[in-house]
Scaffold this motif. Sequence first.
Motif, short mmCIF file in Angstrom:
data_model
loop_
_atom_site.label_atom_id
_atom_site.label_comp_id
_atom_site.label_asym_id
_atom_site.label_seq_id
_atom_site.Cartn_x
_atom_site.Cartn_y
_atom_site.Cartn_z
N UNK A 1 0.82 -1.21 0.00
CA UNK A 1 0.00 0.00 0.00
C UNK A 1 0.86 1.27 0.00
N UNK A 2 0.31 2.34 -0.53
CA UNK A 2 0.99 3.62 -0.52
C UNK A 2 -0.01 4.69 -0.09
N UNK A 3 0.51 5.84 0.32
CA UNK A 3 -0.38 6.93 0.74
C UNK A 3 -0.28 8.14 -0.18
N UNK A 4 0.93 8.53 -0.58
CA UNK A 4 1.08 9.73 -1.40
C UNK A 4 1.96 9.54 -2.62
N UNK A 5 3.05 8.81 -2.48
CA UNK A 5 3.97 8.63 -3.60
C UNK A 5 4.33 7.16 -3.75
N UNK A 6 4.73 6.80 -4.98
CA UNK A 6 5.32 5.50 -5.20
C UNK A 6 6.71 5.71 -5.78
N UNK A 7 7.59 4.80 -5.45
CA UNK A 7 8.95 4.85 -5.98
C UNK A 7 9.11 3.74 -7.00
N UNK A 8 9.77 4.07 -8.10
CA UNK A 8 10.07 3.08 -9.13
C UNK A 8 11.57 3.14 -9.37
N UNK A 9 12.24 2.07 -9.02
CA UNK A 9 13.69 2.02 -9.15
C UNK A 9 14.07 0.83 -10.03
N UNK A 10 15.09 1.00 -10.85
CA UNK A 10 15.52 -0.05 -11.75
C UNK A 10 17.04 -0.07 -11.85
N UNK A 11 17.61 -1.24 -11.78
CA UNK A 11 19.04 -1.39 -12.00
C UNK A 11 19.38 -1.39 -13.48
N UNK A 12 18.45 -1.82 -14.32
CA UNK A 12 18.76 -2.11 -15.72
C UNK A 12 18.23 -1.07 -16.71
N UNK A 13 17.17 -0.36 -16.38
CA UNK A 13 16.54 0.54 -17.34
C UNK A 13 16.58 1.98 -16.84
N UNK A 14 16.82 2.89 -17.77
CA UNK A 14 16.80 4.31 -17.44
C UNK A 14 15.70 5.05 -18.19
N UNK A 15 15.04 4.40 -19.10
CA UNK A 15 14.00 5.06 -19.89
C UNK A 15 12.82 4.10 -20.00
N UNK A 16 11.72 4.44 -19.34
CA UNK A 16 10.54 3.60 -19.44
C UNK A 16 9.29 4.43 -19.22
N UNK A 17 8.18 3.90 -19.70
CA UNK A 17 6.89 4.56 -19.56
C UNK A 17 6.06 3.84 -18.51
N UNK A 18 5.30 4.64 -17.77
CA UNK A 18 4.45 4.11 -16.71
C UNK A 18 3.03 4.62 -16.93
N UNK A 19 2.06 3.74 -16.81
CA UNK A 19 0.66 4.16 -16.79
C UNK A 19 0.01 3.56 -15.56
N UNK A 20 -0.89 4.33 -14.98
CA UNK A 20 -1.66 3.87 -13.82
C UNK A 20 -3.13 4.00 -14.18
#
Length: 70
Positions: free
Chosen positions: A1-20
Amino acid sequence: PFTEIIEINSEYYENFNVTIHNLIGEVVRSANLKSKKNTIQLSDLPDGIYIITIFVDSGNRISQLIIKTK
């Protein structure tokens, strides 16, 4: 669960798209992330269940349920 923010961390990728999406399929947020460590502010969303999908350069995608609570 989250309240205000989510963190997205990746060791392998520096460019990606996110949809919610909410559970009726509406896109409530989208972003093009260009770093290995990212945060997305979601404090304006009502409490509930959402689906986050991450699309990476190689064409792969990852989907996961996320839950916003107070």
